[in-house]
Write a protein that holds these residues in place. Structure first.
Motif, short mmCIF file in Angstrom:
data_model
loop_
_atom_site.label_atom_id
_atom_site.label_comp_id
_atom_site.label_asym_id
_atom_site.label_seq_id
_atom_site.Cartn_x
_atom_site.Cartn_y
_atom_site.Cartn_z
N UNK A 1 0.85 -1.17 0.00
CA UNK A 1 0.00 0.00 0.00
C UNK A 1 0.90 1.23 0.00
N UNK A 2 0.53 2.18 -0.81
CA UNK A 2 1.27 3.43 -0.88
C UNK A 2 0.79 4.39 0.22
N UNK A 3 1.71 5.17 0.73
CA UNK A 3 1.41 6.14 1.79
C UNK A 3 0.30 7.10 1.34
N UNK A 4 0.37 7.58 0.12
CA UNK A 4 -0.64 8.52 -0.38
C UNK A 4 -2.02 7.87 -0.39
N UNK A 5 -2.11 6.61 -0.81
CA UNK A 5 -3.39 5.90 -0.84
C UNK A 5 -3.93 5.71 0.58
N UNK A 6 -3.05 5.41 1.52
CA UNK A 6 -3.47 5.24 2.92
C UNK A 6 -4.07 6.54 3.45
N UNK A 7 -3.43 7.65 3.17
CA UNK A 7 -3.94 8.95 3.63
C UNK A 7 -5.28 9.25 2.99
N UNK A 8 -5.41 8.97 1.69
CA UNK A 8 -6.69 9.18 1.00
C UNK A 8 -7.80 8.35 1.64
N UNK A 9 -7.51 7.08 1.91
CA UNK A 9 -8.52 6.20 2.51
C UNK A 9 -8.99 6.71 3.88
N UNK A 10 -8.07 7.29 4.63
CA UNK A 10 -8.38 7.69 6.00
C UNK A 10 -8.82 9.14 6.14
N UNK A 11 -9.24 9.75 5.05
CA UNK A 11 -9.82 11.09 5.16
C UNK A 11 -9.20 12.14 4.28
N UNK A 40 0.39 -1.11 6.85
CA UNK A 40 -0.77 -1.31 5.98
C UNK A 40 -1.91 -1.96 6.77
N UNK A 41 -1.57 -2.91 7.63
CA UNK A 41 -2.58 -3.56 8.47
C UNK A 41 -3.26 -2.56 9.41
N UNK A 56 -10.61 -3.80 -2.60
CA UNK A 56 -10.40 -5.24 -2.73
C UNK A 56 -8.92 -5.60 -2.83
N UNK A 57 -8.14 -4.74 -3.47
CA UNK A 57 -6.72 -5.03 -3.64
C UNK A 57 -5.96 -5.13 -2.31
N UNK A 58 -6.51 -4.51 -1.25
CA UNK A 58 -5.87 -4.54 0.06
C UNK A 58 -6.51 -5.55 1.01
N UNK A 59 -7.55 -6.23 0.57
CA UNK A 59 -8.29 -7.13 1.44
C UNK A 59 -8.06 -8.60 1.10
N UNK A 60 -6.92 -8.90 0.49
CA UNK A 60 -6.63 -10.29 0.15
C UNK A 60 -6.41 -11.10 1.43
#
Length: 71
Positions: A1-11, A40-41, A56-60
């Motif tokens: 998981x990319x840091x930018x994607x994580x930040x986007x997901x969390x607000x 990532x977890x 879905x890509x992170x929920x394998x």
């Protein structure tokens, strides 16, 4: 998981992401661009607690991911 994607997901902001995970913004600024599995977890767990849909890509399932790596 990319840091930018994580930040986007969390607000969408570092402050909101930090609040969702329960850490301070400075900790997120120290994250690498590609998160190791333990971070990532934490992002995925924060999404689940907040009712945010996990892509879905992170929920394998872990077992399936390990089998794919071995192949």
């Amino acid at each position: 998981m990319e840091k930018i994607k994580a930040i986007e997901l969390l607000g969408g902001t570092v402050a909101k992401a930090a609040d969702a995970i329960g850490i301070n913004s400075q900790a997120i600024s120290q994250w690498p661009d590609t998160l190791p599995p333990r971070l990532a977890d934490r992002v995925i767990a924060a999404c689940v607690r907040s009712g945010i849909a996990v892509p879905r890509e992170f929920a394998k399932p872990a077992r399936k991911a390990k089998q794919q790596e071995a192949a």
